[in-house]
Design a protein around this motif. Structure first.
Motif, PDB file in Angstrom:
ATOM      1  N   SER A  60      -1.257   6.330 -11.877  1.00 40.17           N
ATOM      2  CA  SER A  60      -1.414   4.953 -11.408  1.00 40.17           C
ATOM      3  C   SER A  60      -0.560   4.658 -10.183  1.00 40.17           C
ATOM      4  N   ILE A  63      -2.332   4.595  -6.792  1.00 34.97           N
ATOM      5  CA  ILE A  63      -3.239   3.512  -6.403  1.00 34.97           C
ATOM      6  C   ILE A  63      -2.585   2.681  -5.310  1.00 34.97           C
ATOM      7  N   LEU A  65      -2.233  -0.597  -3.122  1.00 40.14           N
ATOM      8  CA  LEU A  65      -2.516  -2.030  -3.196  1.00 40.14           C
ATOM      9  C   LEU A  65      -2.339  -2.649  -1.813  1.00 40.14           C
ATOM     10  N   ALA A  79      -8.278  -3.127  -3.708  1.00 42.52           N
ATOM     11  CA  ALA A  79      -7.417  -2.600  -4.767  1.00 42.52           C
ATOM     12  C   ALA A  79      -8.240  -1.878  -5.832  1.00 42.52           C
ATOM     13  N   ALA A  80      -9.349  -2.478  -6.233  1.00 40.29           N
ATOM     14  CA  ALA A  80     -10.192  -1.860  -7.262  1.00 40.29           C
ATOM     15  C   ALA A  80     -10.835  -0.577  -6.745  1.00 40.29           C
ATOM     16  N   ALA A  83      -8.239   2.081  -6.920  1.00 38.89           N
ATOM     17  CA  ALA A  83      -8.091   2.522  -8.311  1.00 38.89           C
ATOM     18  C   ALA A  83      -9.234   3.456  -8.702  1.00 38.89           C
ATOM     19  N   ARG A 109       0.402  -2.400 -12.626  1.00 42.96           N
ATOM     20  CA  ARG A 109       0.478  -2.848 -11.230  1.00 42.96           C
ATOM     21  C   ARG A 109      -0.834  -3.451 -10.764  1.00 42.96           C
ATOM     22  N   LEU A 110      -1.930  -2.769 -11.078  1.00 44.98           N
ATOM     23  CA  LEU A 110      -3.234  -3.253 -10.629  1.00 44.98           C
ATOM     24  C   LEU A 110      -3.577  -4.577 -11.291  1.00 44.98           C
ATOM     25  N   SER A 111      -3.307  -4.692 -12.584  1.00 44.58           N
ATOM     26  CA  SER A 111      -3.580  -5.950 -13.285  1.00 44.58           C
ATOM     27  C   SER A 111      -2.767  -7.096 -12.692  1.00 44.58           C
ATOM     28  N   TRP A 136     -12.086  -4.757 -15.056  1.00 46.58           N
ATOM     29  CA  TRP A 136     -11.620  -3.565 -15.755  1.00 46.58           C
ATOM     30  C   TRP A 136     -12.743  -2.913 -16.560  1.00 46.58           C
TER      31      TRP A 136
END
Length: 213
Positions: A60, A63, A65, A79-80, A83, A109-111, A136
């Motif tokens: 992760s 990824i 951002l 961002a997605a 990921a 982090r992504l959330s 998600w």
């Protein structure tokens, strides 16, 4: 002899995982990969569940951002997509995510990025939560179907002429890369959410009022 550390364990775990898959990963095999006794590994990692969380956290971190800026839709899309690119490289991740076994601080982090971008730009907490869940679920679902090699629109010969639109559109889907399919679906998902972005009477970042019992 260099002392054993968690970073050594994580690096060896990733090597073993990428080589043999999640089913082939065990604490005993990991100890063998490190040239250590299993007891030495257990001093740093309590069990396979914790190990998998550490490995997911390590992936992760890769990824990227973007700056959230003033355009949350673009920031969330970027961002997605980052990921998706990172997670797609590790086939074991989608299956483990489906089983709900990948939990770790870095993987949040992504959330945090998605929720913060949405709330700071006008969504209520409840709206942001709902969209976050949808993103998600779409991400995991796409990883699983891409891993299985199923683009989702493949007419069988027995269908005959009963589904002319499917037959016409299916080659367009088949001609898209995994990344193109993911990006197109993600944008459609966000476009629908953005169309209902602001609800009169709501304040950004506050939960929606609950119906009286």
């Amino acid at each position: 002899m260099q002392p054993l550390t968690r970073p050594h364990i994580v690096a060896a775990g990733l090597r073993l995982l990428e080589r043999e898959g999640a089913a082939g990963l065990s604490m005993r095999k990991l100890a063998g990969e490190l040239g250590k006794a299993p007891a030495a590994v257990y001093k740093h990692v309590s069990d396979k569940r914790e190990l998998m969380s550490l490995l997911f956290d390590e992936v992760s971190r890769r990824i990227e951002l973007p700056d959230s800026g003033d355009d949350p839709r673009t920031a969330v899309v970027e961002a997605a997509q980052s990921a998706h690119r990172v997670l797609e490289q590790h086939g074991w991740i989608a299956t483990e995510m489906l089983d709900g076994r990948l939990l770790g601080a870095t993987s949040l982090r992504l959330s945090e990025f998605i929720l913060d971008a949405l709330v700071r730009n006008g969504m209520s907490d409840v709206q942001a939560a709902r969209l976050h869940v949808a993103i998600w679920e779409y991400l995991v679902g796409h990883l699983v179907t891409a891993r299985a090699g199923a683009p989702g629109l493949t007419p069988c010969p027995a269908a005959g002429e009963d589904y002319p639109t499917v037959r016409r559109v299916a080659p367009l889907v088949a001609g898209m890369s995994d990344q193109e399919r993911f990006a197109a679906g993600l944008r459609a998902l966000l476009d629908g959410a953005c169309a209902e972005w602001r609800v009169p009477g709501e304040s950004p970042g506050r939960p929606e009022p609950q119906d009286p019992a």
